[in-house]
Design a protein around this motif. Sequence first.
Motif, short mmCIF file in Angstrom:
data_model
loop_
_atom_site.label_atom_id
_atom_site.label_comp_id
_atom_site.label_asym_id
_atom_site.label_seq_id
_atom_site.Cartn_x
_atom_site.Cartn_y
_atom_site.Cartn_z
N CYS A 210 0.83 -1.21 0.00
CA CYS A 210 0.00 0.00 0.00
C CYS A 210 0.86 1.25 0.00
N LEU A 211 1.94 1.24 0.78
CA LEU A 211 2.84 2.39 0.84
C LEU A 211 3.52 2.62 -0.51
N SER A 212 3.92 1.54 -1.17
CA SER A 212 4.52 1.66 -2.50
C SER A 212 3.51 2.24 -3.49
N SER A 213 2.24 1.82 -3.40
CA SER A 213 1.20 2.37 -4.26
C SER A 213 1.03 3.86 -4.04
N PHE A 214 1.05 4.26 -2.78
CA PHE A 214 0.94 5.68 -2.45
C PHE A 214 2.04 6.49 -3.14
N LEU A 215 3.27 6.03 -3.04
CA LEU A 215 4.40 6.76 -3.63
C LEU A 215 4.33 6.73 -5.16
N PHE A 216 3.94 5.58 -5.72
CA PHE A 216 3.87 5.47 -7.18
C PHE A 216 2.83 6.43 -7.76
N PHE A 217 1.63 6.43 -7.20
CA PHE A 217 0.59 7.32 -7.71
C PHE A 217 0.90 8.78 -7.44
N SER A 218 1.59 9.06 -6.34
CA SER A 218 2.03 10.44 -6.08
C SER A 218 2.99 10.91 -7.16
N SER A 219 3.87 10.00 -7.57
CA SER A 219 4.92 10.36 -8.51
C SER A 219 4.38 10.88 -9.83
N PHE A 220 3.52 10.11 -10.50
CA PHE A 220 3.11 10.56 -11.84
C PHE A 220 1.91 11.50 -11.82
N ASN A 221 1.24 11.61 -10.66
CA ASN A 221 0.10 12.53 -10.58
C ASN A 221 0.50 13.95 -10.18
N MET A 222 1.66 14.11 -9.54
CA MET A 222 2.02 15.44 -9.06
C MET A 222 2.30 16.43 -10.20
N ALA B 119 10.51 12.03 -9.86
CA ALA B 119 11.47 10.94 -10.06
C ALA B 119 11.93 10.36 -8.72
N ALA B 120 12.21 11.24 -7.75
CA ALA B 120 12.66 10.77 -6.44
C ALA B 120 11.58 9.93 -5.75
N THR B 121 10.33 10.34 -5.90
CA THR B 121 9.22 9.59 -5.29
C THR B 121 9.11 8.21 -5.90
N ALA B 122 9.31 8.10 -7.21
CA ALA B 122 9.26 6.79 -7.87
C ALA B 122 10.34 5.86 -7.36
N ILE B 123 11.53 6.40 -7.09
CA ILE B 123 12.64 5.60 -6.57
C ILE B 123 12.28 4.97 -5.23
N PHE B 124 11.66 5.75 -4.36
CA PHE B 124 11.28 5.23 -3.04
C PHE B 124 10.25 4.10 -3.17
N SER B 125 9.35 4.22 -4.16
CA SER B 125 8.36 3.15 -4.34
C SER B 125 9.04 1.86 -4.78
N ILE B 126 10.12 1.97 -5.55
CA ILE B 126 10.86 0.79 -5.99
C ILE B 126 11.57 0.12 -4.82
N LEU B 127 12.19 0.91 -3.96
CA LEU B 127 12.93 0.36 -2.82
C LEU B 127 12.02 -0.44 -1.90
N ILE B 128 10.78 -0.03 -1.77
CA ILE B 128 9.84 -0.76 -0.93
C ILE B 128 9.47 -2.10 -1.57
N CYS C 245 8.59 5.26 -14.58
CA CYS C 245 8.16 6.52 -13.98
C CYS C 245 9.37 7.37 -13.58
N PHE C 246 10.37 6.74 -13.00
CA PHE C 246 11.59 7.44 -12.57
C PHE C 246 12.35 8.03 -13.76
N MET D 173 -2.79 10.00 -5.20
CA MET D 173 -3.38 10.85 -6.24
C MET D 173 -3.79 12.20 -5.68
N ALA D 174 -4.09 12.25 -4.38
CA ALA D 174 -4.43 13.53 -3.75
C ALA D 174 -3.17 14.31 -3.39
N ALA D 175 -2.22 13.60 -2.79
CA ALA D 175 -1.00 14.27 -2.34
C ALA D 175 -0.16 14.76 -3.51
#
Length: 399
Positions: A18-30, A172-181, A86-87, A148-150
């Motif tokens: 779930c945390l990885s999903s949060f970061l992934f959707f934040s990345s391309f929606n921001m 790009a940085a947000t996408a990296i964190f989603s990968i690490l998780i 995404c990154f 998607m909101a954040a």
Amino acid sequence: MQKSILPSFFTIDFLLLCLSSFLFFSSFNMIIPELPNYLSSLGGEDYKGLIISLFTLSAGLSRPFSGKLADKIGRIPVMIVGAVVCFVVSLLYPVLSFIGGFLFLRFVHGFSAGFTPTGTSAYVADIVPFYQRGEAMGIQSLFGSLGMAAGPALGGWLATFWPLNYIFYTSAATAIFSILILVRLKETLEEPERMSFSLLKLKKNEIIEKRVLIPSTILFLSVFSFGVVLTIIPDLSNHLGIENKGLFFAIFTLSSLGIRLIAGKASDRYGRVPVLRAASIMMILAMLAIAFAESKWMLFGAGVLFGSAVGMNSPTTAAWVIDLSLDAFRGRALATMYIFLEAGIGIGAIVSGFLYANKAENFSLVFLVSAAMAASALVFLLFIRSTNYKPLKKEEGAN
């Protein structure tokens, strides 16, 4: 002994997913709220409808591959591929800063959405029992919605202080964190195959999973409105004097959070179809409200309705698709659902861009057409009896 208030499937792996999903959707929606103005600054104001449609086109084209690979090499590799795309693409936006380069990157960027959500949904279905699928999809999509909101809210806020390139780098940085998780998770596919180019060759029956055509078609009609919103709301926000174009996206996404949990659980208890009927009615009301919005407060109120409709639709449709799919082809079934989702969003974006034509007087027309599409989904659902669609059992056969 006191009973836990958390559902049994809410494990560390589920939380990390779930945390990885949060970061992934934040990345391309921001970056989405600022892209129309960015494209206009490059001289491409006539191509605004392609911002979303190119993204969804490539996402849709990649779905048969991501579905097959998720069933063959595993869920986690498919999720990682999407996050890596995404990154890389986020880093390239400042480099290819011309119309052709931008449109090319929007197309490539869509491959991220074509891969990661397919693997994520299949992973959730693997670790959650049947009778809790709706609830689990509701929680998982809640974290995606938070992203998607954040994302747009953060992107809109950064844009008031910094050049757009900083938003691309943050994405790009947000996408990296989603990968690490994702690297921490254990693969759920039993006996995954080694990756080979032969797996990229698709047979005719590997593109679409026929068992899930009914819910996928209804999803197509419903998410047409989403493509309209993504394409037109930034300009409508400007027209109504709203400085932060990410506010509407934050409002509708936040309004969908709580209802996702309720809708997912209700669909487990009462059935998928009744919940989707209610979602369609909510979507019609939302589109009508936006069509006649004359102030930012009317628009924000419509955003609450829209978010409620999306929050009811998303986890319920995903659970219904999983219900109808066989274990061996779960990735393909979910990929089919996402193909129809991307097609609906992409066509909604293209049609709305054409109807809008950069003329403020056309705002109402665009959202009235969107309301009509949502109404067609409701009509479809009214002819479906919930008892007609029961989950298929594993022993019922496979292709």
